[in-house]
Design a protein around this motif. Sequence first.
Motif, PDB file in Angstrom:
ATOM      1  N   LYS A  40       0.733  -1.345  -0.681  1.00  0.00           N
ATOM      2  CA  LYS A  40       0.520  -0.189  -0.340  1.00  0.00           C
ATOM      3  C   LYS A  40       1.074   1.550   0.079  1.00  0.00           C
ATOM      4  O   LYS A  40       1.840   0.869   0.552  1.00  0.00           O
ATOM      5  CB  LYS A  40      -0.949   0.032   0.939  1.00  0.00           C
ATOM      6  CG  LYS A  40      -0.576   0.301   2.690  1.00  0.00           C
ATOM      7  CD  LYS A  40      -1.237   0.067   3.505  1.00  0.00           C
ATOM      8  CE  LYS A  40      -0.768   0.744   4.966  1.00  0.00           C
ATOM      9  NZ  LYS A  40      -2.184   0.511   5.979  1.00  0.00           N
ATOM     10  N   GLU A  56      -5.513   6.316  -0.774  1.00  0.00           N
ATOM     11  CA  GLU A  56      -4.448   5.883  -0.361  1.00  0.00           C
ATOM     12  C   GLU A  56      -4.617   4.347  -1.355  1.00  0.00           C
ATOM     13  O   GLU A  56      -5.533   4.067  -1.787  1.00  0.00           O
ATOM     14  CB  GLU A  56      -4.865   4.226   1.277  1.00  0.00           C
ATOM     15  CG  GLU A  56      -4.021   3.613   1.516  1.00  0.00           C
ATOM     16  CD  GLU A  56      -4.069   3.053   2.894  1.00  0.00           C
ATOM     17  OE1 GLU A  56      -4.438   1.724   2.884  1.00  0.00           O
ATOM     18  OE2 GLU A  56      -4.653   3.927   4.094  1.00  0.00           O
ATOM     19  N   HIS A  58      -3.897   0.064  -3.015  1.00  0.00           N
ATOM     20  CA  HIS A  58      -3.105  -1.175  -3.022  1.00  0.00           C
ATOM     21  C   HIS A  58      -3.118  -1.712  -3.816  1.00  0.00           C
ATOM     22  O   HIS A  58      -3.619  -1.708  -5.078  1.00  0.00           O
ATOM     23  CB  HIS A  58      -4.077  -1.988  -2.198  1.00  0.00           C
ATOM     24  CG  HIS A  58      -4.520  -1.407  -0.838  1.00  0.00           C
ATOM     25  ND1 HIS A  58      -4.753  -2.359  -0.023  1.00  0.00           N
ATOM     26  CD2 HIS A  58      -4.514  -0.249   0.030  1.00  0.00           C
ATOM     27  CE1 HIS A  58      -5.386  -1.007   1.445  1.00  0.00           C
ATOM     28  NE2 HIS A  58      -4.622  -0.025   1.698  1.00  0.00           N
ATOM     29  N   LYS A  71      -6.004  -1.311  -6.353  1.00  0.00           N
ATOM     30  CA  LYS A  71      -6.793  -0.622  -5.902  1.00  0.00           C
ATOM     31  C   LYS A  71      -7.050   0.864  -5.333  1.00  0.00           C
ATOM     32  O   LYS A  71      -5.540   0.348  -4.306  1.00  0.00           O
ATOM     33  CB  LYS A  71      -7.292  -1.650  -4.713  1.00  0.00           C
ATOM     34  CG  LYS A  71      -7.751  -3.124  -5.606  1.00  0.00           C
ATOM     35  CD  LYS A  71      -7.895  -4.230  -4.689  1.00  0.00           C
ATOM     36  CE  LYS A  71      -7.623  -5.648  -4.984  1.00  0.00           C
ATOM     37  NZ  LYS A  71      -8.150  -6.631  -4.162  1.00  0.00           N
ATOM     38  N   ILE A  72      -7.720   1.352  -5.097  1.00  0.00           N
ATOM     39  CA  ILE A  72      -7.790   2.491  -4.300  1.00  0.00           C
ATOM     40  C   ILE A  72      -8.870   2.337  -3.405  1.00  0.00           C
ATOM     41  O   ILE A  72     -10.006   1.583  -3.714  1.00  0.00           O
ATOM     42  CB  ILE A  72      -8.485   3.888  -5.228  1.00  0.00           C
ATOM     43  CG1 ILE A  72      -9.275   3.822  -5.664  1.00  0.00           C
ATOM     44  CG2 ILE A  72      -7.309   4.627  -5.814  1.00  0.00           C
ATOM     45  CD1 ILE A  72      -9.845   5.548  -6.694  1.00  0.00           C
ATOM     46  N   LYS A  73      -8.815   3.023  -1.958  1.00  0.00           N
ATOM     47  CA  LYS A  73      -9.468   2.775  -0.688  1.00  0.00           C
ATOM     48  C   LYS A  73      -9.706   4.041  -0.858  1.00  0.00           C
ATOM     49  O   LYS A  73      -9.086   5.087  -0.598  1.00  0.00           O
ATOM     50  CB  LYS A  73      -8.526   2.141   0.434  1.00  0.00           C
ATOM     51  CG  LYS A  73      -8.162   1.411   0.751  1.00  0.00           C
ATOM     52  CD  LYS A  73      -8.800  -0.325   0.297  1.00  0.00           C
ATOM     53  CE  LYS A  73      -8.032  -1.707  -0.229  1.00  0.00           C
ATOM     54  NZ  LYS A  73      -9.168  -2.474  -0.168  1.00  0.00           N
ATOM     55  N   LEU A  74     -11.509   3.974  -0.107  1.00  0.00           N
ATOM     56  CA  LEU A  74     -12.187   4.659   0.292  1.00  0.00           C
ATOM     57  C   LEU A  74     -12.460   5.105   1.968  1.00  0.00           C
ATOM     58  O   LEU A  74     -12.306   4.563   2.682  1.00  0.00           O
ATOM     59  CB  LEU A  74     -13.470   4.739  -0.580  1.00  0.00           C
ATOM     60  CG  LEU A  74     -13.225   4.689  -1.389  1.00  0.00           C
ATOM     61  CD1 LEU A  74     -14.956   4.542  -2.370  1.00  0.00           C
ATOM     62  CD2 LEU A  74     -12.603   6.205  -2.519  1.00  0.00           C
TER      63      LEU A  74
END
Length: 78
Positions: A40, A56, A58, A71-74
């Motif tokens: 990450k 952020e 991953h 992937k993007i984290k919300l």
Amino acid sequence: MDFEIIGEITQIETISRGSGIRNLARLQRQYGQGRWRKLKGVAYVRLVDGSVRLAEVHWYQADNIGKREFKIKLPFLN
């Protein structure tokens, strides 16, 4: 992928590696054998609507295979 990474990924950390990755068998089957790690970091991303946000990110990475499945984290960081 519904976003584009702009610039450099910073603050990179390893989340898990080897047998600690839940999807290890699928990754090896789909992309090949390698020393897989889930990582990450933080990067600016351009979304489908054209807005640029700090997020952020991953992804999975293996030597000689490269970075896969971003992937993007919300929620976003900004």
